[in-house]
Design an enzyme around this catalytic site. Structure first.
Site, PDB file in Angstrom:
ATOM      1  N   TYR A   1      -1.637  -8.122 -11.054  1.00 27.97           N
ATOM      2  CA  TYR A   1      -0.650  -8.057  -9.970  1.00 27.97           C
ATOM      3  C   TYR A   1       0.622  -8.820 -10.337  1.00 27.97           C
ATOM      4  O   TYR A   1       1.707  -8.262 -10.364  1.00 27.97           O
ATOM      5  CB  TYR A   1      -1.236  -8.665  -8.690  1.00 27.97           C
ATOM      6  CG  TYR A   1      -2.271  -7.791  -8.021  1.00 27.97           C
ATOM      7  CD1 TYR A   1      -3.575  -7.738  -8.509  1.00 27.97           C
ATOM      8  CD2 TYR A   1      -1.963  -7.033  -6.906  1.00 27.97           C
ATOM      9  CE1 TYR A   1      -4.532  -6.951  -7.897  1.00 27.97           C
ATOM     10  CE2 TYR A   1      -2.924  -6.236  -6.284  1.00 27.97           C
ATOM     11  CZ  TYR A   1      -4.204  -6.206  -6.786  1.00 27.97           C
ATOM     12  OH  TYR A   1      -5.146  -5.419  -6.181  1.00 27.97           O
TER      13      TYR A   1
ATOM     14  N   GLU B   1       0.837  -1.221   0.000  1.00 21.71           N
ATOM     15  CA  GLU B   1       0.000   0.000   0.000  1.00 21.71           C
ATOM     16  C   GLU B   1       0.864   1.260   0.000  1.00 21.71           C
ATOM     17  O   GLU B   1       0.538   2.247  -0.649  1.00 21.71           O
ATOM     18  CB  GLU B   1      -0.977  -0.002   1.181  1.00 21.71           C
ATOM     19  CG  GLU B   1      -1.899  -1.219   1.257  1.00 21.71           C
ATOM     20  CD  GLU B   1      -2.572  -1.600  -0.055  1.00 21.71           C
ATOM     21  OE1 GLU B   1      -2.795  -0.718  -0.905  1.00 21.71           O
ATOM     22  OE2 GLU B   1      -2.858  -2.803  -0.240  1.00 21.71           O
TER      23      GLU B   1
HETATM   24  N1  BES Z   1      -5.822  -1.079  -4.628  1.00 22.33           N
HETATM   25  C1  BES Z   1      -5.864  -2.410  -4.167  1.00 22.33           C
HETATM   26  C2  BES Z   1      -7.232  -2.843  -3.714  1.00 22.33           C
HETATM   27  C3  BES Z   1      -8.320  -2.772  -4.771  1.00 22.33           C
HETATM   28  C4  BES Z   1      -8.071  -3.007  -6.108  1.00 22.33           C
HETATM   29  C5  BES Z   1      -9.605  -2.506  -4.378  1.00 22.33           C
HETATM   30  C6  BES Z   1      -9.106  -2.928  -7.037  1.00 22.33           C
HETATM   31  C7  BES Z   1     -10.623  -2.427  -5.299  1.00 22.33           C
HETATM   32  C8  BES Z   1     -10.375  -2.644  -6.637  1.00 22.33           C
HETATM   33  C9  BES Z   1      -4.861  -2.661  -3.041  1.00 22.33           C
HETATM   34  O1  BES Z   1      -3.686  -1.953  -3.193  1.00 22.33           O
HETATM   35  C10 BES Z   1      -4.480  -4.099  -3.048  1.00 22.33           C
HETATM   36  O2  BES Z   1      -3.908  -4.517  -4.027  1.00 22.33           O
HETATM   37  N2  BES Z   1      -4.766  -4.850  -1.998  1.00 22.33           N
HETATM   38  C11 BES Z   1      -4.434  -6.253  -1.888  1.00 22.33           C
HETATM   39  C12 BES Z   1      -3.188  -6.452  -1.068  1.00 22.33           C
HETATM   40  C13 BES Z   1      -1.933  -6.654  -1.794  1.00 22.33           C
HETATM   41  C14 BES Z   1      -0.795  -7.012  -0.844  1.00 22.33           C
HETATM   42  C15 BES Z   1      -1.946  -7.557  -2.975  1.00 22.33           C
HETATM   43  C16 BES Z   1      -5.551  -6.932  -1.123  1.00 22.33           C
HETATM   44  O3  BES Z   1      -6.440  -6.233  -0.648  1.00 22.33           O
HETATM   45  O4  BES Z   1      -5.538  -8.143  -1.010  1.00 22.33           O
HETATM   46 ZN    ZN Z   2      -2.514  -2.743  -4.799  1.00 17.30          ZN
END
Ligand code: BES
Ligand code: ZN
Length: 603
Positions: free
Chosen positions: A384, A299
């Protein structure tokens, strides 16, 4: 006359913008805004926000109307430069909501919309308890369910806000924040003032209200949490300042003044959300041994990738997330060494292959075609981890030094700007890859083709390799279990073992638990992997069902919850799953609720 104008205006609206590309009805090229002032009263007894939003307009000579996205809001009044104006709320699309069309002229300065949220305002979750809690989740296209806006990531604006909340609760936003509950003359409510002086896209608008306290970690970093969590949370996140320092060393100064983390109630549907100045995080990262802090590194990394350089549309989502995973692993390497970052990368590849196995081939491209689909469909390991792998492959080709120089320059050159995949390929050609490297990497294959390109670099980890050997040994001979270094293993190693091993029987599973007490762990990632094993092995013992129910009823993080329901369904426990869902859906955020019902209702 006035009636005629309104009639003409309505006639005009009807045929306008039936076609939507950006997941938004807004047409910023005609009329947009560069600042929002938001005044809101948070009413916990009715679970609504009564608000008005004032937009400082950016008009053009063509400006006839301002179109805002709105979903499940009750619009009460619209003023243009203080005067009642003609406006119309278009037919609601189930995904996008409605266009709110407001008549303006090339001379208009501001628009003010007064409105009330509803129990269908999906960004909001009202958590009940001794002291109530409210939080928002705007990404990807839910900002429009609590603030009318041109809800597209390519558009940036600054904001300020005045938020009235019950006097015993603290309000926080993705902005400059208070550090304690306001003192002052006692009343039933308090008003908090917020400012976000840097332009941000709408998906980074965020609000939280609750019984929240603050603990500093350093001059510019700290933790917010409910009083029962604050000590645990601040211990877990002691490395926050070190992470910021590591990140700055890599890709340039942190641009957002402060970096604080808010630990949310367990109903938070994601692991983390990079709201500027204030990351929102799930309490499930509080394992007690810092083993899950890579999520905070992730984050934090978004403070550059995403929040400075922003994906133009949700089709370019990999530019936000792939870069962020790369950056996350670099921060982790800097702080905890390459053994840890190698394990993270190897697990990412494992997840990626599992995801590719489940997706339609055309959804395994980095550049997405989400037209008519929920941008949520693109939130998977392709953006990702395939995104990560692409960047890592380029790093290995050109060398780390050159790659870091490129990225640092990229973040500074395109700060507060949007980026799309096509432009990024151009930049690669001009700023990173010589013709030979370009031919070798074949960036077009990475972004436009399905699956994993053949030139993907090797990713591996010695420690994970050893775990895999233990998996094999254990599967051949379960008595090996007792000699396994389970207790010495780091979280990533335990996780790998549990997500890979096949238990031959429920008895074997129970023996394993009797020795290593996995079902008692405080690490939610490990517990999740364990519960999946119990379902897949056919374990319906009372104790295991209890652990499952306890988990489903207390955690709202979609990444855990939806695979569990799915696994129940595929293992012949659909009815049971529906029963749990009916019991627990009230404690889930709309994002989680909708995904799970989608799974359970699918034929
Ligand atoms: N920005 C994302 C969360 C998100 C993406 C919310 C698309 C809604 C729509 C956040 O940065 C994220 O990627 N969170 C991941 C954690 C990460 C370590 C891969 C999660 O929430 O699992
Ligand atoms: Zn993210």
């Amino acid at each position: 006359m006035k009636k005629l104008i309104i009639f003409l205006f309505i006639a005009m609206c009807v045929h306008v913008h039936a076609q939507v590309n950006n997941h938004s009805f807004g047409v910023p090229s005609e009329t947009t805004y560069n600042h929002i002032t938001w005044n809101a009263k948070v009413d916990f007894s009715k679970q609504i926000i009564v608000a008005d939003a004032t937009y400082q307009l950016k008009v053009t000579a063509q400006s006839k109307q301002l179109i805002l996205d709105c979903k499940n809001l009750v619009i009460e009044q619209v003023l243009v430069d203080g005067e009642p104006a003609a406006w119309q709320l278009g037919k609601a699309d189930p995904l996008l909501g409605s266009p709110l069309t407001i008549a303006v002229t090339p001379k208009s300065k501001s628009v003010k919309v007064s409105y009330v949220t509803t129990n269908q305002s999906d960004a909001l979750l009202w958590v009940e308890g001794k002291k109530p809690f409210l939080f928002t989740q705007s990404q990807a296209i839910l900002a429009r369910t609590w603030i009318p806006c041109q809800d597209q990531p390519s558009l940036r604006f600054t904001y300020d806000a005045n938020v009235e909340v019950p006097a015993d609760l603290l309000a926080l936003m993705s902005a400059r924040n208070p550090q304690k509950i306001q003192e002052g003359k006692s009343g039933k409510t308090k008003i908090y003032h917020f400012e976000q002086p840097k332009p941000i896209p709408s998906y980074l608008m965020a609000l939280a209200v609750g019984d929240i306290v603050f603990k500093p970690i350093s001059e510019r970093a700290g933790v917010y949490a409910t009083p029962d969590m604050i000590d645990v949370a601040s211990k877990e996140l002691v490395d926050l300042e070190k992470m910021i320092v590591a990140a700055e060393k890599l890709y340039g100064p942190y641009q957002w003044e402060r970096y604080d983390v808010l630990i949310l109630p367990a109903a938070f549907p994601f692991g983390g959300m990079e709201n500027p100045m204030l990351t929102f995080a799930t309490p499930t990262i509080l394992a007690g041994d810092k083993s899950l802090v890579s999520l905070i590194a992730h984050e934090l990394a978004h403070s550059w990738s995403g929040n400075l350089v922003t994906n133009e549309t949700w089709n370019d989502f990999w530019l936000n997330e792939g870069f962020t995973v790369y950056f996350e692993f670099r921060i982790m390497e800097e702080l905890y060494g390459h053994e840890v970052s190698d394990m993270l990368a190897t697990l990412a590849v494992q997840d990626l292959y599992a995801t590719i196995h489940e997706l339609q081939p055309e959804d395994t491209r980095l550049k997405l075609k989400l037209e008519d689909r929920d941008p949520d469909d693109g939130m998977n390991d392709i953006a990702y981890n395939k995104g990560y792998w692409f960047l890592r492959t380029m790093e290995e080709r050109v060398g780390r030094e050159k790659f870091d120089r490129f990225l640092k320059n990229y973040f500074s050159k395109y700060s507060f700007k949007v980026m799309n995949t096509e432009r990024f390929l151009e930049i690669l050609k001009s700023d990173l890859l010589d013709p030979g490297s370009y031919r070798y990497i074949q960036p077009e294959v990475w972004v436009y083709d399905e699956g994993i390109p053949r030139n993907a670099c090797f990713i591996g980890s010695d420690r994970i390799q050893k775990v895999d050997e233990w998996v094999e040994a254990y599967e051949l001979d379960a008595t090996m279990m007792k000699t396994m270094p389970w207790k010495e293993w780091m979280y990533q190693e335990q996780y790998r073992f549990l997500s890979k091993v096949k238990f031959k029987s429920v008895d074997q599973l129970h023996e394993f638990d009797a020795v290593w007490h996995v079902s008692q762990t405080g690490n939610k990632e490990i517990l999740f992997a364990w519960i999946v094993q119990t379902i897949e092995t056919g374990d319906r013992s009372k104790a295991s069902v209890e652990v499952l129910k306890q988990f489903l009823g207390s955690v709202g993080r979609r990444k855990f919850i939806s695979p569990l329901y799915k696994s129940l369904k595929t293992h012949g426990r659909q009815e049971e799953a529906v029963q749990y869902m009916k019991m627990y859906e009230k404690v889930y955020h709309a994002v989680t609720r909708q995904t799970v019902w989608g799974i359970l209702n699918e034929k």
